[in-house]
Scaffold this motif. Structure first.
Motif, PDB file in Angstrom:
ATOM      1  N   ALA A 197      58.313  62.936  27.059  1.00 26.46           N
ATOM      2  CA  ALA A 197      56.959  63.498  27.027  1.00 26.46           C
ATOM      3  C   ALA A 197      57.015  65.004  26.759  1.00 26.46           C
ATOM      4  O   ALA A 197      56.260  65.517  25.924  1.00 26.46           O
ATOM      5  N   ALA A 198      57.917  65.689  27.449  1.00 25.13           N
ATOM      6  CA  ALA A 198      58.031  67.134  27.243  1.00 25.13           C
ATOM      7  C   ALA A 198      58.456  67.436  25.810  1.00 25.13           C
ATOM      8  O   ALA A 198      57.929  68.344  25.157  1.00 25.13           O
ATOM      9  N   PHE A 199      59.400  66.632  25.315  1.00 25.41           N
ATOM     10  CA  PHE A 199      59.899  66.823  23.952  1.00 25.41           C
ATOM     11  C   PHE A 199      58.763  66.618  22.934  1.00 25.41           C
ATOM     12  O   PHE A 199      58.552  67.435  22.042  1.00 25.41           O
ATOM     13  N   LEU A 200      58.022  65.523  23.102  1.00 25.37           N
ATOM     14  CA  LEU A 200      56.925  65.236  22.176  1.00 25.37           C
ATOM     15  C   LEU A 200      55.845  66.313  22.241  1.00 25.37           C
ATOM     16  O   LEU A 200      55.305  66.722  21.209  1.00 25.37           O
ATOM     17  N   ALA A 201      55.562  66.808  23.447  1.00 24.59           N
ATOM     18  CA  ALA A 201      54.564  67.871  23.590  1.00 24.59           C
ATOM     19  C   ALA A 201      54.981  69.097  22.785  1.00 24.59           C
ATOM     20  O   ALA A 201      54.171  69.687  22.066  1.00 24.59           O
ATOM     21  N   ALA A 202      56.263  69.432  22.871  1.00 19.73           N
ATOM     22  CA  ALA A 202      56.756  70.591  22.125  1.00 19.73           C
ATOM     23  C   ALA A 202      56.674  70.347  20.620  1.00 19.73           C
ATOM     24  O   ALA A 202      56.314  71.236  19.850  1.00 19.73           O
ATOM     25  N   VAL A 203      57.000  69.116  20.208  1.00 22.91           N
ATOM     26  CA  VAL A 203      56.940  68.795  18.777  1.00 22.91           C
ATOM     27  C   VAL A 203      55.497  68.874  18.289  1.00 22.91           C
ATOM     28  O   VAL A 203      55.203  69.498  17.266  1.00 22.91           O
ATOM     29  N   LEU A 204      54.575  68.274  19.050  1.00 19.87           N
ATOM     30  CA  LEU A 204      53.178  68.243  18.637  1.00 19.87           C
ATOM     31  C   LEU A 204      52.574  69.641  18.596  1.00 19.87           C
ATOM     32  O   LEU A 204      51.718  69.930  17.762  1.00 19.87           O
ATOM     33  N   LYS A 205      53.031  70.510  19.492  1.00 22.73           N
ATOM     34  CA  LYS A 205      52.510  71.872  19.474  1.00 22.73           C
ATOM     35  C   LYS A 205      53.202  72.726  18.411  1.00 22.73           C
ATOM     36  O   LYS A 205      52.944  73.923  18.311  1.00 22.73           O
ATOM     37  N   GLY A 206      54.114  72.101  17.667  1.00 21.33           N
ATOM     38  CA  GLY A 206      54.795  72.813  16.592  1.00 21.33           C
ATOM     39  C   GLY A 206      55.809  73.834  17.079  1.00 21.33           C
ATOM     40  O   GLY A 206      56.153  74.774  16.376  1.00 21.33           O
TER      41      GLY A 206
ATOM     42  N   LEU B  91      50.088  69.163  33.948  1.00 26.58           N
ATOM     43  CA  LEU B  91      49.575  68.095  34.800  1.00 26.58           C
ATOM     44  C   LEU B  91      49.761  66.739  34.118  1.00 26.58           C
ATOM     45  O   LEU B  91      50.096  65.743  34.762  1.00 26.58           O
ATOM     46  N   VAL B  92      49.558  66.722  32.790  1.00 30.44           N
ATOM     47  CA  VAL B  92      49.728  65.465  32.053  1.00 30.44           C
ATOM     48  C   VAL B  92      51.193  65.018  32.103  1.00 30.44           C
ATOM     49  O   VAL B  92      51.494  63.851  32.402  1.00 30.44           O
ATOM     50  N   ILE B  93      52.097  65.960  31.834  1.00 29.34           N
ATOM     51  CA  ILE B  93      53.525  65.595  31.850  1.00 29.34           C
ATOM     52  C   ILE B  93      53.926  65.112  33.245  1.00 29.34           C
ATOM     53  O   ILE B  93      54.610  64.098  33.402  1.00 29.34           O
ATOM     54  N   PHE B  94      53.457  65.818  34.262  1.00 31.29           N
ATOM     55  CA  PHE B  94      53.757  65.434  35.640  1.00 31.29           C
ATOM     56  C   PHE B  94      53.243  64.024  35.919  1.00 31.29           C
ATOM     57  O   PHE B  94      53.953  63.179  36.472  1.00 31.29           O
ATOM     58  N   ALA B  95      52.010  63.761  35.483  1.00 31.45           N
ATOM     59  CA  ALA B  95      51.407  62.455  35.760  1.00 31.45           C
ATOM     60  C   ALA B  95      52.113  61.337  35.002  1.00 31.45           C
ATOM     61  O   ALA B  95      52.375  60.270  35.558  1.00 31.45           O
TER      62      ALA B  95
END
Ligand code: NA
Ligand code: NA
Lengths: 325, 442, 181
Positions: B260-269, B233-237
């Motif tokens: 955003a998707a890339f950073l989310a993946a990086v942050l989640k390791g 939902l965050v990425i969509f928004a």
């Protein structure tokens, strides 16, 4: 019977206009229809709209090679490889009214220059005429010169180069994509036409304001033909093509002149805005410097700028209605 | 030779060449440039192919293509969708067919984060498929669910198909995307209803998870798992809100979404070296596949246009046959469906849509609404043999116990549901038009 | 035979390396569009970003095209083709690759003409306010299309080698599921 014999030997042309289908209905199609009807099957011109066969940027080469045989466009947006490029479309403040254009070409010598320059690059220039002024239609309102700052506007290359000094971000995208680009946020509006075109092509549906100040009183557009295809045309068909083009000029003169007045007065899609003339003079004065800059680019440019200067001094001396008083 | 005949000849030659199995873009491009040279060769016919490349360059909305493909791969390869799957698994497992229903839910969320069906397909086949088979779900049911669910990727915004359609129909992408949202959710709901009915009638198709397994997860953990739903939902928004409000343009939004998707993946390791490598390599591969097909199809379209095929089709439908607009519309959808089963969907869009879309406009139909109808037709085409992207992927990813015949059979009921959805949106245009009207007319 | 092998090694090797570099183009594209977003937020939208992004995209898919072909990314309609034996596939490909070669050849021909034009008359410039010269991108496009042509010939060479020797000359590039698409 002769009609059938003629039909069998019909000469076929592919013709592409700068305009999309909605505007092309008025600016180009009447001419093509006139020629096709009057040619009685001897010449058949097929009309294609903006970017249909070749993208506008490739128009000139396509015309040289004969991928298309005829074009209606302006020197600027079709990226003419001649020094005339900046003067087609909207050369800032070069004209006040639609009729200034034929006068400049036929009475002040632009015709000869255009003929000569296009002959050098292997394309037959046929005729030029005026159309609508270059006003602004935008989503945000413009009430002062400062409001231009930061606006992303769909405009002609030379007009864009000129307007950039006021903070305008000029954008050039395919003609038919402009309306959607306003809706997707790529554009804030257009500095491309008068109000008639805004309503005709649907731009009035996606923008809210119309600025009555213009940066040029008339679009200078031309008809061109592939040199070889033109040479192959028998004389009577050449005359016919020219007559069709002239008839089209007459039609556009009244269509635009009447349309601009009527839609400003009674149109309900765009609210009118005006920058006070005294303040807009800043833009007009900037054009003077711009003229000098262009004149420095070469001999032909110098010659044309001088013609504009000469003509403008004549109409300023003549007073209204030739100038705005 | 009359132009109509040449146009017909071009089309049929292309079809024949496609059947030879040569690369799709090669077959289409060959017919286009050869026709151009034969027709206009002495006068620059050879430059039609390259003109198309310049035209394609100026089609700026296509810049979103690699962005959405990249987003999809980041999502599937980095396994950030695994948490989502676990969420649905835990919460829906107690229902008959619950895991299949959960998979549809998963597909909806994934669809909101990418513009194609590739990502949904990959996630479905790698995460959901083995799990569901292990739980003794019916393999036809599972295969169908994943193919149908992933196809929602092109209907639920963002959608690459609607971007392409927008360019051809000259309609605003924002409104088209919003128009796809409600029909997308409706279709997902219809899939769910279908699954529920089937599993009620025959519980063996989707067995309920054993109670002990469900109770093994404490409520606190169950609630914590709901957080997984927040990320999509965050990425969509992050992508859609600035775009719909006009703060960022379409192409900028797509880049923001990809980032955003890339950073989310990086942050989640989860962005390991191998994942990174796969993401960017596959993004290049798929982007090239699409772009070269569109390039060839654009040249084909220009020659077709030059032959006056558009006018010929319009004359045929409106004047010569004198048909009622609705009959024409239904005929067009039917012919799209038939061609879609055989043809490459992208090529079909670039070649056939320019013939049909102006006609639809002239008949007085709303082109935003038609975009949704068109997209649903594409979804069906994605799944139907002999040619469909989802079919390709399913064949490549399915475990050996799922045969080609299973894959073909599995889609039948879901295609049925999709046709019902198509008819529903046709009859009630407001399903599509309500949301864009609400957002853009205020 | 050894000539074919050397040709394949040379062309595939070059295109592989080029493709591996172009692959990172996605980030260049993201950077330009990101900068575009940033400049808009900062209040002075830049006038070159969209066109620059378009140029990057062209470089990305045209120069990356040959590597994508190596990966087997280009879809085929495999109603019949899919069921062929590898030998039959090679036979068919060796013939139908002619379509591809003709297409790419004519594409290149148009490209070269257009590029020559871009150098004439003092250099063609884009009809935008930024007015970049058009020859660099056109040269890139011609180079990319030419490499695509060489890659298609290399695919032909691999099919010929396979038909002659019976050993697959193609590395198994479709090992990963996503590669099928
Ligand atoms: Na989507
Ligand atoms: Na299909």
């Amino acid at each position: 019977t002769p009609a059938i014999v003629k039909a069998q030997t019909a000469i076929k042309w592919r013709f592409q206009t700068y305009a999309g289908a909605a505007l092309g209905e008025h600016v180009t199609k009447p001419i093509i229809d006139y020629i096709n009807t009057a040619a009685n099957g001897e010449l058949e011109i097929e009309l294609f709209y903006a970017d249909q066969i070749v993208p506008t940027g490739e128009l000139f080469q396509a015309l040289q090679r004969g991928t298309i045989d005829g074009v209606h466009s302006d020197d600027d947006s079709m990226a003419s490889p001649t020094p005339l490029r900046q003067f087609g479309g909207y050369f800032p403040f070069a004209t006040k009214h639609i009729l200034d254009v034929p006068v400049l070409f036929n009475q002040y010598g632009l015709k000869e220059i255009w003929e000569e320059e296009y002959a050098k690059v292997g394309v037959k220039w046929l005729s030029s005429a005026g159309q609508d002024p270059c006003n602004f239609n935008t989503k945000k309102e413009i009430t002062s010169v400062a409001d231009l700052d930061g606006l992303k506007l769909y405009t002609f290359p030379t007009a864009g180069r000129f307007l950039a000094q006021f903070g305008v971000v000029p954008m050039n995208i395919p003609y038919e994509d402009a309306e959607v680009a306003v809706q997707t946020g790529e554009l804030d509006g257009m500095a491309w036409s008068g109000i008639t075109e805004d309503y005709t092509v649907g731009w009035a549906n996606v923008t809210d304001y119309f600025l009555t100040n213009n940066i040029s009183g008339a679009w200078i557009g031309s008809f061109f033909a592939n040199e070889q295809k033109w040479a192959e045309l028998p004389d009577h068909l050449k005359s016919l093509v020219m007559a069709g083009i002239e008839a089209g000029h007459t039609y556009r003169n009244q269509w635009y002149w009447g349309g601009e007045a009527k839609l400003r007065a009674t149109g309900d899609k765009l609210e009118l805005r005006t920058v006070p003339a005294a303040e807009w003079a800043e833009v007009e004065n900037a054009a003077k410097a711009f003229w000098e800059e262009i004149a420095q680019e070469g001999e032909i440019q110098q010659k044309i700028v001088n013609i504009f200067k000469e003509y403008n001094s004549v109409i300023n001396e003549a007073g209204p209605p030739y100038n705005f008083g | 030779m009359p132009y109509e005949l040449i146009a017909l000849l071009m089309f049929s030659t292309m079809m024949v060449m496609l059947f030879t199995g040569q690369r799709v873009f090669g077959a289409i491009g060959f017919v286009a440039v050869v026709a151009a040279v034969l027709l206009w060769g002495d006068r620059g016919g050879y430059d039609i192919g390259f003109s198309a490349a310049i035209k394609l360059m100026r089609w700026y909305p296509l810049l979103t293509l690699p962005m959405f493909i990249f987003m999809g791969y980041v999502m599937s390869e980095s396994k950030i969708a695994d948490d989502l799957y676990r969420m649905f698994h835990v919460w829906m497992g107690g229902l008959p067919g619950g895991l299949a229903i959960g998979t549809i839910g998963l597909m909806v969320l994934i669809s909101a984060m990418n513009g194609l069906s590739v990502a949904g397909m990959a996630i479905g086949a790698t995460i959901a498929l083995p799990e569901l088979l292990k739980r003794n779900y019916d393999k036809l049911m599972v295969t169908g669910v994943i193919q149908a669910g992933s196809s929602l990727g092109i209907l639920v915004p963002p959608s690459v198909v609607l971007v392409l359609y927008a360019m051809i129909a000259r309609q605003p992408v924002g409104q088209l995307w919003l128009a796809g949202a409600v029909p997308g959710l409706m279709m997902a709901a219809m899939f769910i209803v279908y699954i529920m009915i089937r599993c009620r009638l025959n519980p063996d198709l989707g067995p309920v998870l054993p109670k002990e397994e469900r109770d093994a997860v404490p409520l606190r953990e169950k609630l914590a798992l709901l957080r997984a739903g927040i990320l999509p939902l965050v990425i969509f928004a992050v992508m859609m809100v600035p775009f719909v409000n006009g703060w960022t343009s379409l192409v900028e939004s797509s880049a923001v979404g990809a980032l955003a998707a890339f950073l989310a993946a990086v942050l989640k390791g989860r962005m390991t070296r191998a994942v990174f490598e796969t993401c960017i390599r596959q993004t290049l591969g798929i982007t090239c596949m699409f772009m070269w097909i569109i390039l060839a199809a654009l040249a084909f379209g220009a020659v077709f246009d030059g032959l006056g095929a558009v006018k010929a089709i319009e004359d045929l439908f409106t004047e010569r046959l004198g048909l009622n607009p609705w009959v024409i519309l239904i005929l067009m959808q039917l012919s799209f469906l038939v061609m879609g089963t055989f043809l490459d969907d992208t090529a079909m869009l670039v070649i056939v849509a320019p013939l049909y879309v102006p006609l639809v406009g002239e008949l007085g139909f709303n082109l935003i609404w038609y975009g949704v109808l068109y997209t649903i037709t594409c979804q069906i085409a994605y799944m139907t043999p002999p040619f469909g992207y989802n079919l390709f992927l399913m064949r490549a990813m399915a475990p050996p116990e799922i045969t080609l015949k299973d894959i073909y059979r599995s889609i039948i009921p879901f295609v049925g549901v999709m046709i019902v959805a198509l008819a529903t949106v046709m009859l009630f245009p407001q399903i599509a038009l309500w949301l864009p009207d609400l957002v853009y007319n205020n | 035979m050894s000539f074919l092998r050397r040709y394949v090694a040379l062309v595939d090797g070059f295109n592989y390396r080029l493709g591996r570099v172009m692959m990172y183009g996605i980030f260049a594209l993201m950077a330009v569009l990101g900068y575009s977003t940033f400049s808009k937020v900062a209040g002075t939208p830049s006038l070159w970003t969209l066109e620059m992004a378009q140029f990057f995209m062209v470089g990305y898919y045209i120069l990356g095209g040959p590597y994508a072909m190596q990966m087997g990314s280009n879809v085929r309609m495999d109603l019949f083709y899919g069921d062929f034996t590898p030998r039959r596939k090679a036979w068919f490909d060796a013939i139908t690759v002619f379509f591809l070669l003709v297409y790419l050849g004519i594409l290149l021909w148009g490209g070269i003409e257009s590029t020559i034009y871009a150098f004439q008359y003092g250099g063609e410039r884009s009809p935008s306010a930024w007015r970049p010269y058009m020859w660099p991108i056109k040269v890139v496009m011609c180079v990319g299309i030419a490499l695509m042509l060489l890659q298609a010939l290399s695919e032909l060479a691999k099919d010929i080698l396979y038909l002659k020797t019976g050993e697959p000359a193609r590395a198994d590039t479709q090992a990963e599921p996503g590669d099928a698409l």
